[in-house]
Design a protein around this motif. Sequence first.
Motif, PDB file in Angstrom:
ATOM      1  N   CYS A   5      -0.498   8.351  20.564  1.00  0.00           N
ATOM      2  CA  CYS A   5      -1.867   8.161  20.095  1.00  0.00           C
ATOM      3  C   CYS A   5      -2.796   9.066  20.903  1.00  0.00           C
ATOM      4  CB  CYS A   5      -2.273   6.704  20.270  1.00  0.00           C
ATOM      5  SG  CYS A   5      -3.932   6.336  19.646  1.00  0.00           S
ATOM      6  N   PRO A   6      -3.733   9.737  20.243  1.00  0.00           N
ATOM      7  CA  PRO A   6      -4.635  10.628  20.971  1.00  0.00           C
ATOM      8  C   PRO A   6      -5.729   9.891  21.755  1.00  0.00           C
ATOM      9  CG  PRO A   6      -5.155  10.662  18.639  1.00  0.00           C
ATOM     10  CD  PRO A   6      -3.913   9.834  18.804  1.00  0.00           C
ATOM     11  N   ASP A   7      -5.821   8.577  21.619  1.00  0.00           N
ATOM     12  CA  ASP A   7      -6.797   7.814  22.388  1.00  0.00           C
ATOM     13  C   ASP A   7      -6.349   7.772  23.850  1.00  0.00           C
ATOM     14  OD1 ASP A   7      -8.991   6.302  23.004  1.00  0.00           O
ATOM     15  OD2 ASP A   7      -8.592   4.719  21.557  1.00  0.00           O
TER      16      ASP A   7
ATOM     17  N   ILE B  65      -4.071   4.069  12.161  1.00  0.00           N
ATOM     18  CA  ILE B  65      -3.098   4.643  11.238  1.00  0.00           C
ATOM     19  C   ILE B  65      -3.471   6.099  10.995  1.00  0.00           C
ATOM     20  CG2 ILE B  65      -2.108   4.484   8.924  1.00  0.00           C
ATOM     21  CD1 ILE B  65      -3.053   1.465   9.039  1.00  0.00           C
ATOM     22  N   PHE B  66      -2.534   6.986  11.306  1.00  0.00           N
ATOM     23  CA  PHE B  66      -2.726   8.422  11.160  1.00  0.00           C
ATOM     24  C   PHE B  66      -1.887   8.911   9.983  1.00  0.00           C
ATOM     25  CE2 PHE B  66      -3.280   7.307  15.588  1.00  0.00           C
ATOM     26  CZ  PHE B  66      -4.496   7.903  15.903  1.00  0.00           C
ATOM     27  N   GLU B  67      -2.506   9.689   9.094  1.00  0.00           N
ATOM     28  CA  GLU B  67      -1.781  10.212   7.939  1.00  0.00           C
ATOM     29  C   GLU B  67      -0.931  11.413   8.323  1.00  0.00           C
ATOM     30  OE1 GLU B  67      -3.925  10.911   4.357  1.00  0.00           O
ATOM     31  OE2 GLU B  67      -5.287   9.246   4.742  1.00  0.00           O
ATOM     32  N   ILE B  68       0.109  11.630   7.524  1.00  0.00           N
ATOM     33  CA  ILE B  68       0.933  12.840   7.630  1.00  0.00           C
ATOM     34  C   ILE B  68       0.686  13.610   6.342  1.00  0.00           C
ATOM     35  CG2 ILE B  68       3.259  13.774   7.814  1.00  0.00           C
ATOM     36  CD1 ILE B  68       4.019  11.083   9.184  1.00  0.00           C
ATOM     37  N   ARG B  69       0.136  14.806   6.473  1.00  0.00           N
ATOM     38  CA  ARG B  69      -0.176  15.630   5.301  1.00  0.00           C
ATOM     39  C   ARG B  69       0.670  16.897   5.340  1.00  0.00           C
ATOM     40  NH1 ARG B  69      -6.418  15.298   6.556  1.00  0.00           N
ATOM     41  NH2 ARG B  69      -6.726  13.086   6.207  1.00  0.00           N
TER      42      ARG B  69
ATOM     43  N   VAL C 216      -1.699  14.226  11.296  1.00  0.00           N
ATOM     44  CA  VAL C 216      -3.120  14.462  11.546  1.00  0.00           C
ATOM     45  C   VAL C 216      -3.558  13.453  12.605  1.00  0.00           C
ATOM     46  CG1 VAL C 216      -5.422  14.580  10.525  1.00  0.00           C
ATOM     47  CG2 VAL C 216      -3.420  15.234   9.170  1.00  0.00           C
ATOM     48  N   LEU C 217      -3.502  13.867  13.867  1.00  0.00           N
ATOM     49  CA  LEU C 217      -3.779  12.964  14.982  1.00  0.00           C
ATOM     50  C   LEU C 217      -5.218  13.133  15.471  1.00  0.00           C
ATOM     51  CD1 LEU C 217      -0.402  13.261  16.919  1.00  0.00           C
ATOM     52  CD2 LEU C 217      -1.137  11.497  15.303  1.00  0.00           C
ATOM     53  N   LEU C 218      -6.148  12.970  14.559  1.00  0.00           N
ATOM     54  CA  LEU C 218      -7.571  13.051  14.881  1.00  0.00           C
ATOM     55  C   LEU C 218      -8.153  11.646  14.813  1.00  0.00           C
ATOM     56  CD1 LEU C 218      -8.464  16.145  12.681  1.00  0.00           C
ATOM     57  CD2 LEU C 218      -8.099  16.107  15.149  1.00  0.00           C
ATOM     58  N   LEU C 219      -8.792  11.212  15.891  1.00  0.00           N
ATOM     59  CA  LEU C 219      -9.347   9.857  15.918  1.00  0.00           C
ATOM     60  C   LEU C 219     -10.379   9.649  14.815  1.00  0.00           C
ATOM     61  CD1 LEU C 219      -9.720   9.316  19.755  1.00  0.00           C
ATOM     62  CD2 LEU C 219      -8.026   8.295  18.237  1.00  0.00           C
ATOM     63  N   ASP C 220     -11.146  10.667  14.500  1.00  0.00           N
ATOM     64  CA  ASP C 220     -12.170  10.551  13.466  1.00  0.00           C
ATOM     65  C   ASP C 220     -11.576  10.347  12.072  1.00  0.00           C
ATOM     66  OD1 ASP C 220     -14.112  10.864  15.356  1.00  0.00           O
ATOM     67  OD2 ASP C 220     -14.496  12.974  14.909  1.00  0.00           O
ATOM     68  N   GLU C 221     -10.359  10.786  11.854  1.00  0.00           N
ATOM     69  CA  GLU C 221      -9.736  10.659  10.534  1.00  0.00           C
ATOM     70  C   GLU C 221      -8.758   9.487  10.448  1.00  0.00           C
ATOM     71  OE1 GLU C 221      -8.431  14.046   8.439  1.00  0.00           O
ATOM     72  OE2 GLU C 221      -9.913  15.354   9.374  1.00  0.00           O
ATOM     73  N   ALA C 222      -8.513   8.812  11.556  1.00  0.00           N
ATOM     74  CA  ALA C 222      -7.588   7.673  11.556  1.00  0.00           C
ATOM     75  C   ALA C 222      -8.216   6.477  10.860  1.00  0.00           C
ATOM     76  CB  ALA C 222      -7.214   7.304  12.986  1.00  0.00           C
ATOM     77  N   ARG C 223      -7.378   5.692  10.220  1.00  0.00           N
ATOM     78  CA  ARG C 223      -7.835   4.442   9.606  1.00  0.00           C
ATOM     79  C   ARG C 223      -7.624   3.310  10.600  1.00  0.00           C
ATOM     80  NH1 ARG C 223      -4.165   5.809   5.130  1.00  0.00           N
ATOM     81  NH2 ARG C 223      -3.051   3.986   5.849  1.00  0.00           N
TER      82      ARG C 223
END
Length: 66
Positions: free
Chosen positions: A13-15, A38-42, A47-54
């Motif tokens: 986790c990037p946190d 929850i981080f998506e895989i595209r 995509v390990l960006l905190l801003d885009e995580a659910r």
Amino acid sequence: MALDPQLLEILACPDTHHAPLTHDADAQTLTCTECGRIFEIRDDIPVLLLDEARQPDSGPAAESES
């Protein structure tokens, strides 16, 4: 193409807690074992960006409680 198992072993986790992630191949997601983000895989790229995580509570039930 699936994610490389060796890559999955080192992803975290990037946190600030850098907890391990669990992989859901069907949903194409990685989930933090500590905070639950929850981080998506595209296109086979995590995509390990905190801003885009659910957040784990961001489902339809959580929206109706607001």
